[in-house]
Design a protein around this motif. Structure first.
Motif, short mmCIF file in Angstrom:
data_model
loop_
_atom_site.label_atom_id
_atom_site.label_comp_id
_atom_site.label_asym_id
_atom_site.label_seq_id
_atom_site.Cartn_x
_atom_site.Cartn_y
_atom_site.Cartn_z
N GLY A 54 6.66 -0.40 0.00
CA GLY A 54 7.79 -1.27 -0.33
C GLY A 54 8.71 -0.94 -0.81
N THR A 55 8.76 0.52 -1.40
CA THR A 55 9.76 1.11 -1.89
C THR A 55 10.74 1.94 -1.04
OG1 THR A 55 8.49 2.90 -2.67
CG2 THR A 55 8.69 1.40 -4.06
N SER A 105 8.32 14.84 5.77
CA SER A 105 9.29 15.93 5.49
C SER A 105 9.67 16.32 6.85
CB SER A 105 9.09 17.03 4.55
OG SER A 105 8.06 17.74 5.17
N ALA A 125 4.60 3.48 -2.91
CA ALA A 125 4.47 2.12 -1.91
C ALA A 125 5.22 2.09 -0.89
CB ALA A 125 4.19 1.04 -2.99
N MET A 140 0.81 -1.27 -0.06
CA MET A 140 -0.13 0.17 0.15
C MET A 140 0.87 1.40 -0.03
SD MET A 140 -2.80 -1.30 2.79
CE MET A 140 -3.42 0.22 3.08
N ASN A 196 12.15 12.24 2.17
CA ASN A 196 11.54 13.04 0.84
C ASN A 196 10.87 11.88 0.20
OD1 ASN A 196 12.24 15.90 1.45
ND2 ASN A 196 14.23 14.83 1.18
N LEU A 197 9.48 11.88 -0.07
CA LEU A 197 8.82 10.87 -0.60
C LEU A 197 8.60 11.26 -2.16
CD1 LEU A 197 5.77 10.03 1.71
CD2 LEU A 197 7.78 8.82 1.43
N ARG A 198 8.68 10.43 -3.16
CA ARG A 198 8.45 10.82 -4.55
C ARG A 198 7.18 11.18 -4.57
NH1 ARG A 198 8.91 5.61 -7.39
NH2 ARG A 198 11.12 5.55 -6.35
N SER A 228 3.84 16.41 4.47
CA SER A 228 4.22 17.19 5.55
C SER A 228 4.94 16.63 6.73
CB SER A 228 3.41 18.30 5.80
OG SER A 228 2.35 17.66 6.81
N GLU A 229 4.23 15.56 7.08
CA GLU A 229 4.73 14.77 8.41
C GLU A 229 5.90 13.98 7.98
OE1 GLU A 229 3.40 14.87 11.61
OE2 GLU A 229 2.52 16.54 10.51
#
Lengths: 375, 259
Positions: free
Chosen positions: B145-146, B131, B143, B95, B136-138, B128-129
């Motif tokens: 899993g990454t 960062s 997912a 997820m 840093n999310l894409r 925001s949470e």
């Protein structure tokens, strides 16, 4: 709560590659199904265009078959994403049809009452499936396999005992003019199709009693149910809180329980929804044929599961898409009917189906790994 | 120091004939990182499961904010403000981060009588949470899993804190991680502690405990030798207490230092 600190502006991370928006738009669970749909339609447009497959009657033909697959695929899809199987779907279709016939014809109940009682009974059996799976912790594969035999056994035993035959007919007569039966057996948009026929968009009968009427005189309720269930399932899965619980229950039931997701309730409800879909299928079929047979729905559970898997769902749960399952059903229906139109020996259908299933699963696995980072 | 937010008094837990915990007392204060150390089989897992409502104590008392608590199920502990992050059951890899973050607590947007999952709000809060925690999310739909193991732990910690955890129990968050990921998780623990959350950090690695711990409690064979504050105890002493004796000392000599 951490709300007081102002959040720092997101900084670009040098370790994250920028991805094109096309790739983002394309890499989704339905991609395999979309590719397959394009491929299958291209194939049949090239090989069977003149066979009548793409006339209004031909379109109706494969649309009906695809819609049948889609109705059971939506149920199987949501159930599979929540981490369970229902192998008793096919038997449930036979059983539900037979119960409608026994209640409505043999016992002579009003058909609307027969349909409602059948729905309650079958959804109850779905709940029982789920309850046994949850309470015993056994794989749903085994539990529903048992129900497959039990329900099929009753579907043969009951009409033989009551009527001394395995097919009960006469449903069309008792369903005539019934308000609930018309929800499953009727057609909608007949006016639009008459208008299309008059306008020459679709062909009309040239002689006989039906002269002037369009050859396709409306959208069968079966198709309406299929589209309705697809839309309902898609919204439920992707746009609601419950949808998140479906993913969570199938992704990792224990992790979901730890954060308070009512996993057992979700799974049992999905078993009930699957039973509901099977009963919708059965009711439409009984209204169409006017009879119920003890062999109806054989192997339908596998056809549903195949559609779902072609559509990109993961067999072990936690991942999948209702739209993908619908595309899987469309591919399945088009291939089955298309080979018939193209004049291919019917036994080769299975070869074709096997190849498509294999290709779809390989492609879907690759896509899923791109999305989820599985290795 | 203020009064403890969570007090566990003489907790005993028996599983049939097996005595898993034979009277363990621990108290946790706001804004401290309380390390619970112990070797495998010492009773760490049983103890935190009692704290988080998975097990019911056979004997003993749990006081939360001074009031006696009787947790029947994990949900009771969560709603009281005790959140647990389990080592490998924190996240669902298939997820997205945003769906994981709000799993079980989905924000709702009403359209007429219908209730929908408010993805827009969920995505904004998740980004925001994350960062704030230095991840840093894409995108919020990436997912889980990454993510790396350390990042997954951090997401789980951020989630617990966001949903108002007063006591955060971390079950061996660093045991499966590499050096860099471990230091990220330890930094996260440090950050969370400064926000006033009480952290219970379970580990069998003394060095990880010494890095962020304020107080240390060592469990051995279902018993505790009491609690030591930072500065009162050396890593070697902790290690000895965990091993429950001297046999490790000789082994350590030949291996050259703290294990």
């Amino acid at each position: 709560m951490v709300t007081s600190n102002p959040s720092p502006a997101p900084v670009a991370d040098e370790r994250i590659k920028e991805r094109s928006s096309l790739r983002k738009a394309l890499v989704r669970p339905e991609l395999g199904g979309m590719c397959g749909t394009v491929l299958v339609f291209t194939f049949f447009l090239l090989t069977a265009f003149d066979s009548g497959m793409f006339t209004s009657q031909g379109v109706l033909n494969w649309t009906l078959v695809s819609a049948q697959f889609a109705i059971i695929a939506v149920g199987a899809c949501l159930l599979m994403i929540s981490g369970e199987f229902d192998l008793s779907m096919g038997s449930m279709i036979g059983f539900a049809g037979m119960m409608i016939a026994i209640f409505g014809v043999t016992l002579g109940w009003p058909i609307w009452f027969a349909i409602i009682v059948t729905f309650i009974l079958c959804i109850g059996i779905g709940a029982l499936n789920g309850y046994i799976v949850i309470k015993t912790g056994l794989p749903s594969f085994i539990v529903t396999l048992a129900l497959l035999f039990i329900l099929r056994g009753f579907t043969i035993f009951l009409p033989q005992t009551l009527e001394r035959k395995t097919i009960i007919g006469g449903i069309r007569d008792v369903a005539e003019g019934d308000w609930l039966a018309s929800l499953f057996g009727g057609k909608v948009l007949t006016g639009v199709f008459q208008w299309l026929g008059d306008a020459g968009v679709i062909s009309t009968f040239e002689r006989g009693v039906k002269a002037g009427q369009p050859v396709v005189d409306g959208v069968p309720m079966l198709v309406v149910w299929a589209i309705g269930l697809i839309i309902f399932g898609h919204i439920l899965l992707t746009k609601t809180r419950f949808g998140n619980w479906i993913f969570a229950a199938g992704g990792d039931a224990q992790a979901a329980r730890y954060v308070g997701v009512p996993v057992s309730r979700v799974k049992i409800l999905m078993f009930m929804f699957t039973a509901f879909c099977a009963t919708v299928f059965a009711t439409c079929q009984v209204m169409e044929f006017g009879s119920a047979g003890a062999d109806r729905g054989v192997l339908k559970e596998f056809e549903a599961i195949i559609s779902v898997v072609i559509g990109g769902a993961l067999l072990t749960g936690g991942y999948g898409s209702v739209l993908g399952a619908a595309l899987g059903a469309l591919i399945f229906g088009v291939v089955q009917q298309g080979l018939f139109f193209a004049g291919v020996e019917s036994s080769l259908f299975r070869v074709f189906l096997g190849i498509i299933l294999l290709l779809a699963v390989v492609l879907n696995t690759y896509i899923r790994r791109m999305i989820t980072g599985e290795r | 120091m203020s009064s403890p937010i969570l007090q566990m008094k003489d907790i005993e837990k028996h599983f049939g004939p097996v005595i898993a915990l034979a009277g363990v007392s621990v108290d946790v204060h706001q804004g401290e990182c309380h390390c619970l150390l112990g070797d495998n089989g010492a009773g760490k897992s049983t103890f935190i499961k009692t704290m988080s409502g998975v097990h019911k104590a056979t004997k003993g008392e749990i006081l939360f904010e001074g009031k006696p608590m009787n947790f029947q199920r994990p949900r009771d502990a969560i709603s009281a403000g005790i959140a647990t992050v389990y080592q490998d059951l924190a996240m669902i890899p298939l997820m997205s981060v945003s769906r994981n973050f709000f799993m079980g607590n989905e924000p709702i947007r009403n359209i007429g009588p219908l209730k929908f999952f408010d993805h827009k709000r969920a995505n904004e809060i998740t980004m925001s949470e994350m960062s704030k925690m230095g991840i840093n999310l894409r995108g919020p739909d990436q997912a889980v899993g990454t993510l790396s193991g350390g990042e997954r732990q951090t997401v789980a910690i951020a989630r617990a804190v966001y949903f108002g955890a007063k006591v955060l129990i971390l079950d061996e968050p660093t045991s499966a991680l590499g050096v860099r990921q471990t230091s990220n998780v330890l930094a996260t623990i440090n950050m969370v502690r400064k926000l006033g959350v009480a952290v219970v950090f379970i580990t069998h690695n003394v060095r990880h405990a010494m890095a962020v711990g304020d107080r240390f409690t060592v469990l051995n064979r279902g018993k505790t030798f009491g609690t030591a504050s930072r500065g009162d105890v050396s890593p070697e002493e902790l290690q000895d207490m965990m091993a429950g004796g001297q046999e490790l000392a000789t082994l350590e000599g030949s291996l050259g230092g703290t294990v």
